[in-house]
Design a protein around this motif. Structure first.
Motif, mmCIF file in Angstrom:
data_model
loop_
_atom_site.group_PDB
_atom_site.id
_atom_site.type_symbol
_atom_site.label_atom_id
_atom_site.label_comp_id
_atom_site.label_asym_id
_atom_site.label_seq_id
_atom_site.Cartn_x
_atom_site.Cartn_y
_atom_site.Cartn_z
ATOM 1 N N VAL A 12 53.713 35.428 41.548
ATOM 2 C CA VAL A 12 52.404 36.037 41.805
ATOM 3 C C VAL A 12 51.503 35.915 40.584
ATOM 4 N N ASP A 13 52.038 36.222 39.421
ATOM 5 C CA ASP A 13 51.254 36.140 38.191
ATOM 6 C C ASP A 13 50.738 34.720 37.966
ATOM 7 N N GLU A 14 51.611 33.736 38.135
ATOM 8 C CA GLU A 14 51.206 32.348 37.911
ATOM 9 C C GLU A 14 50.225 31.877 38.981
ATOM 10 N N MET A 15 50.421 32.332 40.219
ATOM 11 C CA MET A 15 49.481 31.988 41.291
ATOM 12 C C MET A 15 48.085 32.522 40.981
ATOM 13 N N LEU A 16 48.003 33.778 40.549
ATOM 14 C CA LEU A 16 46.698 34.379 40.265
ATOM 15 C C LEU A 16 46.002 33.662 39.121
ATOM 16 N N ASP A 17 46.768 33.292 38.102
ATOM 17 C CA ASP A 17 46.170 32.513 37.006
ATOM 18 C C ASP A 17 45.643 31.181 37.531
ATOM 19 N N GLY A 18 46.399 30.562 38.430
ATOM 20 C CA GLY A 18 45.973 29.274 38.990
ATOM 21 C C GLY A 18 44.716 29.398 39.824
ATOM 22 N N ILE A 19 44.643 30.440 40.651
ATOM 23 C CA ILE A 19 43.440 30.657 41.469
ATOM 24 C C ILE A 19 42.225 30.889 40.590
ATOM 25 N N ALA A 20 42.384 31.747 39.585
ATOM 26 C CA ALA A 20 41.255 32.060 38.698
ATOM 27 C C ALA A 20 40.786 30.821 37.943
ATOM 28 N N ALA A 21 41.728 29.971 37.528
ATOM 29 C CA ALA A 21 41.362 28.763 36.798
ATOM 30 C C ALA A 21 40.677 27.754 37.709
ATOM 31 N N ALA A 22 41.181 27.608 38.911
ATOM 32 C CA ALA A 22 40.629 26.608 39.835
ATOM 33 C C ALA A 22 39.249 26.987 40.347
ATOM 34 N N HIS A 23 38.963 28.275 40.418
ATOM 35 C CA HIS A 23 37.702 28.740 41.000
ATOM 36 C C HIS A 23 36.939 29.625 40.024
ATOM 37 N N ALA A 24 36.927 29.203 38.755
ATOM 38 C CA ALA A 24 36.313 30.007 37.691
ATOM 39 C C ALA A 24 34.810 30.170 37.877
ATOM 40 N N ASP A 25 34.201 29.331 38.694
ATOM 41 C CA ASP A 25 32.768 29.469 38.941
ATOM 42 C C ASP A 25 32.464 30.605 39.907
ATOM 43 N N VAL A 26 33.493 31.103 40.621
ATOM 44 C CA VAL A 26 33.285 32.130 41.636
ATOM 45 C C VAL A 26 33.980 33.438 41.285
ATOM 46 N N ILE A 27 35.201 33.352 40.735
ATOM 47 C CA ILE A 27 35.999 34.558 40.528
ATOM 48 C C ILE A 27 36.569 34.624 39.120
ATOM 49 N N ARG A 28 37.009 35.820 38.764
ATOM 50 C CA ARG A 28 37.688 36.051 37.499
ATOM 51 C C ARG A 28 38.860 36.996 37.742
ATOM 52 N N ARG A 29 39.840 36.922 36.875
ATOM 53 C CA ARG A 29 40.977 37.836 36.962
ATOM 54 C C ARG A 29 40.787 38.964 35.963
ATOM 55 N N LEU A 30 41.050 40.196 36.399
ATOM 56 C CA LEU A 30 41.014 41.319 35.468
ATOM 57 C C LEU A 30 42.219 41.220 34.547
ATOM 58 N N PRO A 31 42.014 41.141 33.239
ATOM 59 C CA PRO A 31 43.137 40.976 32.307
ATOM 60 C C PRO A 31 44.179 42.083 32.471
ATOM 61 N N GLY A 32 45.426 41.674 32.660
ATOM 62 C CA GLY A 32 46.513 42.627 32.759
ATOM 63 C C GLY A 32 46.738 43.202 34.142
ATOM 64 N N TRP A 33 45.939 42.765 35.122
ATOM 65 C CA TRP A 33 46.048 43.318 36.475
ATOM 66 C C TRP A 33 46.159 42.206 37.505
ATOM 67 N N ASN A 34 46.810 42.502 38.629
ATOM 68 C CA ASN A 34 46.901 41.548 39.737
ATOM 69 C C ASN A 34 45.673 41.676 40.633
ATOM 70 N N VAL A 35 44.522 41.528 40.008
ATOM 71 C CA VAL A 35 43.241 41.731 40.676
ATOM 72 C C VAL A 35 42.319 40.565 40.369
ATOM 73 N N LEU A 36 41.785 39.965 41.429
ATOM 74 C CA LEU A 36 40.760 38.939 41.286
ATOM 75 C C LEU A 36 39.438 39.504 41.779
ATOM 76 N N VAL A 37 38.367 39.213 41.037
ATOM 77 C CA VAL A 37 37.069 39.837 41.263
ATOM 78 C C VAL A 37 35.982 38.774 41.326
ATOM 79 N N ARG A 38 35.024 39.002 42.181
ATOM 80 C CA ARG A 38 33.842 38.139 42.237
ATOM 81 C C ARG A 38 33.191 38.100 40.856
ATOM 82 N N LYS A 39 32.842 36.923 40.399
ATOM 83 C CA LYS A 39 32.394 36.756 39.022
ATOM 84 C C LYS A 39 31.163 37.578 38.700
#
Length: 318
Positions: A12-39
């Motif tokens: 899960v952790d690696e997946m979330l990092d991958g999603i955030a990296a692939a779609h950095a123009d749209v979303i960001r990951r909250l550091p330390g949390w399993n949460v992705l947020v609209r940029k």
């Protein structure tokens, strides 16, 4: 079953990092949390939308973050509810002072943890409302029905509406209307395997299918012999239409959702028959969605969701 992973404990952790990296123009990951947020969240003047649940259902829910959709998605471990503190962080990240609507699938862990997060948010002065999605008709008792692929239609419709200015209470009322106007049911041809266990969730013979399986591999309502696609489509759709009580002259949206290992070719074959059946009954399809929206890892099969439309839902369904 073979998996393209590293350590099962880190998927899960690696997946979330991958999603955030692939779609950095749209979303960001909250550091330390399993949460992705609209940029660009929080957006001033707009109600925040948060959803989430166990991982393994991708693209749900992180894949639906963006304009006219979600502001944040919370990821639990595979097929496991996210913790209340994770949900709270998502709420705080998207609240602009206009409150936050929580879109929750009807699983006991999800409901309990989102409830706890809402109480924690209230203690910090953040208003929240919740809608619990119960679209899976494979469960007989309506209060116990699971939230499945129809949840995505709530994301789409309410997401569009809050961008156009609906307040928190109005957004909650609209979400309840969408939830109450749709029904879903699925069929599985083969199970999925949770990475941590390495074992299939259930077993089916080569010539068997299971009607009504849940998105975590829960048992269905009936096991049958494999039939042609048209016959399976007719059986599923007839059950959904009967529950939804659609009739001649109605308008509907249709979602054919792949469970993870079903080719688009097969999903379109299923949709072809579904539209034929609806047209014969003089039910007009105003919106068709075919693809993978809420999967179950590599489970093979699909689900049908039928949403009965009115002028309000038509207005906000892109």
């Amino acid at each position: 079953m073979k998996k393209l992973i590293n350590d099962p404990d880190h998927v899960v952790d690696e997946m979330l990092d991958g999603i955030a990296a692939a779609h950095a123009d749209v979303i960001r990951r909250l550091p330390g949390w399993n949460v992705l947020v609209r940029k660009d969240a929080p957006m001033i003047g707009k109600v925040g939308l948060v959803s989430g649940g166990g991982s393994g259902h991708e693209p749900a829910h992180a894949g639906f973050i963006g304009e006219n959709m979600l502001d944040a998605a919370v990821a639990g471990e595979v097929f496991t509810s996210p913790a209340p503190d994770q949900i709270l962080e998502a709420i705080k990240a998207v609240d602009s002072g206009n409150g936050v609507l929580l879109i929750v699938k009807n699983y006991s862990g999800d409901v309990m943890n989102f409830d706890m997060a809402a109480e924690m948010a209230a203690a910090e002065g953040i208003d929240t409302e919740q809608v619990v999605i119960k679209d899976d008709i494979a469960v007989e008792n309506e209060e116990d029905r699971r939230g499945v692929a129809g949840t995505v239609l709530v994301h789409k419709i309410v997401g569009t509406a809050v961008e156009e200015g609906l307040n928190l209470q109005e957004a909650a009322e609209l979400a309840h209307q969408v939830s109450g106007s749709m029904k879903s049911m699925g069929v599985s041809l083969q199970p999925s395997t949770v990475p941590a266990s390495g074992k299939p969730g259930f077993s089916l013979a080569e010539d068997e299918i299971e009607l009504g399986t849940g998105i975590h591999g829960e048992p269905g309502m009936e096991r049958k012999k494999l039939k042609p696609a048209d016959a399976i489509t007719e059986e599923l759709l007839e059950k959904v239409m009967a529950e939804l009580e659609v009739s001649s002259g109605d308008e509907a949206a249709v979602l054919v959702n792949g469970q993870g290992a079903t080719p688009l070719m097969e999903l379109y074959i299923m949709y072809r028959k579904a539209e034929e059946i609806l047209t014969e009954k003089n039910i007009s399809v105003k919106k068709a969605m075919v693809g993978e929206y809420m999967t179950s890892l590599e489970m093979a099969g699909c689900s049908f969701t039928l949403l009965k439309l009115d002028s309000t839902l038509n207005k906000y369904l892109p």
